[in-house]
Design an enzyme around this catalytic site. Structure first.
Site, PDB file in Angstrom:
ATOM      1  N   LYS A 136      -4.000 -37.835 156.791  1.00 36.77           N
ATOM      2  CA  LYS A 136      -4.062 -37.570 158.231  1.00 36.77           C
ATOM      3  C   LYS A 136      -3.633 -38.798 159.022  1.00 36.77           C
ATOM      4  O   LYS A 136      -2.840 -38.695 159.971  1.00 36.77           O
ATOM      5  CB  LYS A 136      -5.482 -37.166 158.637  1.00 36.77           C
ATOM      6  CG  LYS A 136      -5.674 -36.991 160.141  1.00 36.77           C
ATOM      7  CD  LYS A 136      -7.144 -36.926 160.488  1.00 36.77           C
ATOM      8  CE  LYS A 136      -7.825 -38.272 160.313  1.00 36.77           C
ATOM      9  NZ  LYS A 136      -9.275 -38.232 160.662  1.00 36.77           N
ATOM     10  N   TYR A 144     -13.159 -32.759 165.999  1.00 43.56           N
ATOM     11  CA  TYR A 144     -12.194 -33.856 165.863  1.00 43.56           C
ATOM     12  C   TYR A 144     -11.013 -33.468 164.986  1.00 43.56           C
ATOM     13  O   TYR A 144      -9.882 -33.897 165.246  1.00 43.56           O
ATOM     14  CB  TYR A 144     -12.879 -35.123 165.357  1.00 43.56           C
ATOM     15  CG  TYR A 144     -13.316 -35.102 163.914  1.00 43.56           C
ATOM     16  CD1 TYR A 144     -12.476 -35.575 162.910  1.00 43.56           C
ATOM     17  CD2 TYR A 144     -14.572 -34.626 163.547  1.00 43.56           C
ATOM     18  CE1 TYR A 144     -12.868 -35.569 161.587  1.00 43.56           C
ATOM     19  CE2 TYR A 144     -14.968 -34.604 162.226  1.00 43.56           C
ATOM     20  CZ  TYR A 144     -14.117 -35.070 161.254  1.00 43.56           C
ATOM     21  OH  TYR A 144     -14.502 -35.044 159.940  1.00 43.56           O
ATOM     22  N   CYS A 187      -8.731 -38.161 155.446  1.00 42.58           N
ATOM     23  CA  CYS A 187      -8.507 -39.354 156.260  1.00 42.58           C
ATOM     24  C   CYS A 187      -7.164 -40.030 156.034  1.00 42.58           C
ATOM     25  O   CYS A 187      -6.439 -40.342 156.979  1.00 42.58           O
ATOM     26  CB  CYS A 187      -9.605 -40.383 156.001  1.00 42.58           C
ATOM     27  SG  CYS A 187     -11.255 -39.708 155.831  1.00 42.58           S
ATOM     28  N   CYS A 216     -11.184 -37.480 151.405  1.00 42.69           N
ATOM     29  CA  CYS A 216     -10.655 -38.561 152.233  1.00 42.69           C
ATOM     30  C   CYS A 216      -9.269 -39.007 151.784  1.00 42.69           C
ATOM     31  O   CYS A 216      -8.339 -39.084 152.579  1.00 42.69           O
ATOM     32  CB  CYS A 216     -11.608 -39.748 152.224  1.00 42.69           C
ATOM     33  SG  CYS A 216     -11.009 -41.147 153.191  1.00 42.69           S
ATOM     34  N   HIS A 249      -7.292 -62.277 177.859  1.00 43.32           N
ATOM     35  CA  HIS A 249      -6.416 -61.718 178.900  1.00 43.32           C
ATOM     36  C   HIS A 249      -4.941 -61.951 178.558  1.00 43.32           C
ATOM     37  O   HIS A 249      -4.599 -62.997 178.013  1.00 43.32           O
ATOM     38  CB  HIS A 249      -6.743 -62.380 180.246  1.00 43.32           C
ATOM     39  CG  HIS A 249      -5.956 -61.847 181.386  1.00 43.32           C
ATOM     40  ND1 HIS A 249      -6.225 -60.624 181.969  1.00 43.32           N
ATOM     41  CD2 HIS A 249      -4.903 -62.374 182.049  1.00 43.32           C
ATOM     42  CE1 HIS A 249      -5.356 -60.422 182.953  1.00 43.32           C
ATOM     43  NE2 HIS A 249      -4.544 -61.473 183.021  1.00 43.32           N
ATOM     44  N   GLU A 268      -7.342 -33.767 166.533  1.00 41.18           N
ATOM     45  CA  GLU A 268      -6.434 -34.721 165.897  1.00 41.18           C
ATOM     46  C   GLU A 268      -5.140 -34.034 165.472  1.00 41.18           C
ATOM     47  O   GLU A 268      -4.037 -34.530 165.743  1.00 41.18           O
ATOM     48  CB  GLU A 268      -7.117 -35.353 164.683  1.00 41.18           C
ATOM     49  CG  GLU A 268      -8.197 -36.354 165.050  1.00 41.18           C
ATOM     50  CD  GLU A 268      -8.960 -36.869 163.852  1.00 41.18           C
ATOM     51  OE1 GLU A 268      -9.596 -37.928 163.975  1.00 41.18           O
ATOM     52  OE2 GLU A 268      -8.937 -36.209 162.786  1.00 41.18           O
TER      53      GLU A 268
END
Length: 487
Positions: free
Chosen positions: A52, A179, A49, A44, A470, A183
């Site tokens: 990346k 993925y 992770c 990771c 909103h 990615e």
């Protein structure tokens, strides 16, 4: 006097192993040793992770000037300098590794820069020649990327290698549809690389929601990725006639991983893997500067003495464990990707914490693998928690599907055709939101919050009672009144 040198010896210095080691030592007062043969932080932090995501950030600026002009700014497009980014990336990974080492030191964990294997259920032998006996052994060696079994597969890179490129290729073929493949297709495309992607299946991102997969595939093609589904490599070989382009000094050696001493995932320093000629099952023949295999990962359990010690392994080489992460050998536990349960860093950390609670704090804690949110950092991002619409069709309970897709305000104003997707899957009788799927910018941030509600068992009416914020994209999650269909 104890027969053991350590109460716990951890094999693997990734996120899960480090967390378990330092909590066992720092909070439970255990005497802990840990061995890591590569870099502290594991997949990771060092080759997954974290780097990346930094590349995702870098690639997301590709069209910033164009969008700024649409909003009235005087701006011009620049160019991306890989050498500048890569230098800062390397510095950041070095910093993070130091953090991990200091966390272990600060907790009183004895850390060894060595490869470890089991001599027996209580004995660990290090590549340095040191031998230790431990009451408990925790294996957290993670996984490693694998290449497909085709001729000349060594010409291709895997995910570990991408962070060691000295220059970006001009033309790259990415093989895979999961993925990681998707990615990096979006990342490299955003950094100016001409990306072609082959996936042998009918649609990318198998296992995720079908409607979300389709929207992401459409957008990938829209931004210039040459995506071919139902396509695989027939043949690949060095192209002697093509001019070498855009690879600089090629890929640096990434070394070996704990548990798989025979696996070298990179090319040798200075060796140029391109140009590579590739024939596809779609009948096309092209030349690329690099081929990137994102064709799966396997647990790193090779040559660790596990089976000799009596530890049962599964079909993919994973350590088979029970709900408390205990293997077939009572003194040996395993967490993270090496168990092939849920290959996500936060899950490995949770498993490490549950292990410490169970073994060192006297509080048997099974690992909860239900309703885990996840994100795919494509462009746009995809956030998911709970079941997909396809999985809903297999349930005994009829499900209502609430879904909307629209052009978000920010990019619509800039004249872009981008679309987002908001989707809820609701049990018709229970009224619980069983699944939530978001395809949108920053979907990873959104799904973390939606995941809390889904994990708590929120109903559709709970969502309806929540006042919308909103104007936002996510307000659609609480304003969809009527189902579009049932499953």
């Amino acid at each position: 006097m104890s027969d053991f040198d350590y109460d716990l010896f951890v094999i693997g210095g990734g996120s899960g192993g480090v967390r378990a080691a330092r909590v066992a030592a720092g909070e439970a007062g255990a005497k802990v040793g840990l061995a890591e043969a590569d870099r502290y932080g594991g997949t990771c932090v060092i080759r997954g992770c974290v780097p990346k995501k930094l590349m995702v950030f870098a690639s997301s600026h590709a069209h910033a000037a164009e969008e700024a002009v649409a909003y009235g700014w005087s701006a011009r497009e620049g160019s991306f300098d890989w050498s500048i980014f890569h230098g800062k990336l390397t510095e950041e990974l070095d910093r993070l590794e130091t953090v991990y080492r200091n966390l272990l030191k600060g907790s009183g964990v004895d850390a060894f820069d060595a490869r470890a294997r089991l001599r027996d259920p209580h004995t660990v032998e290090l590549s340095s020649g040191e031998v230790f006996r431990a009451k408990h052994i925790l294996v957290s060696t993670g996984g490693h990327p694998v290449r497909p079994d085709i001729d000349n597969c060594e010409l291709g890179m895997v995910s570990d290698d991408i962070f060691h490129l000295e220059e970006l290729p001009k033309r790259i073929l990415i093989v895979g549809g999961g993925y990681i493949a998707c990615e990096f297709a979006c990342i490299l495309n955003g950094l100016g690389v001409k990306v072609t992607q082959f996936y042998r299946g009918a649609q990318i991102l198998r296992g995720f929601d079908g409607e979300a997969r389709g929207l992401i595939a459409d957008h990938m093609r829209q931004i210039g990725i040459d995506l071919h589904v139902g396509t695989n490599i027939v043949e690949m070989c060095p192209d002697e006639d093509a001019p070498e382009a855009g690879m600089g000094a090629g890929v640096q050696e990434t070394g070996t991983h704990i548990g798989d001493s025979s696996i070298s995932t990179g090319q040798h320093p200075g060796k140029r893997p391109g140009p590579i000629r590739v024939k596809g099952t779609n009948g096309q023949e092209q030349v690329f500067d690099a081929v990137f295999f994102a064709t799966g990962r396997s647990p790193s359990t090779g040559d660790m003495g596990l089976e000799e010690a009596g530890v049962k392994l599964g079909k993919r080489g994973e350590i088979v464990v029970d709900q408390y992460s205990q293997s077939s050998v009572p003194s040996v536990y395993a967490i993270g990707d090496v168990t092939n349960r849920v290959a996500l860093t936060p899950v490995a950390i949770r498993e490490g914490m549950a292990f410490v609670e169970t073994v060192f704090k006297g509080n048997p804690t099974p690992v909860d693998h239900e309703l885990i949110p996840s994100a795919v950092f494509t462009q746009p991002e995809y956030g998911s928690v709970g079941i997909t619409e396809e999985e809903a069709q297999e349930l005994d309970e009829t499900c209502e599907i609430y879904c909307t897709s629209f052009r978000p305000m920010r990019t619509a104003f800039a004249g872009k055709p981008d679309r987002v997707l908001m989707k809820l899957i609701v049990g018709q009788e229970s009224r619980k939101v069983l699944g939530c799927h978001i395809v949108a910018p920053e979907a990873g941030e959104l799904i973390q919050l939606a995941g809390v509600a889904v994990k708590m068992g929120a109903t559709k009416e709970d969502f309806d009672r929540t006042v919308a914020v909103h104007p936002t994209m996510s307000e659609e999650l609480v304003t969809m009144r009527a189902p579009v269909r049932t499953a």
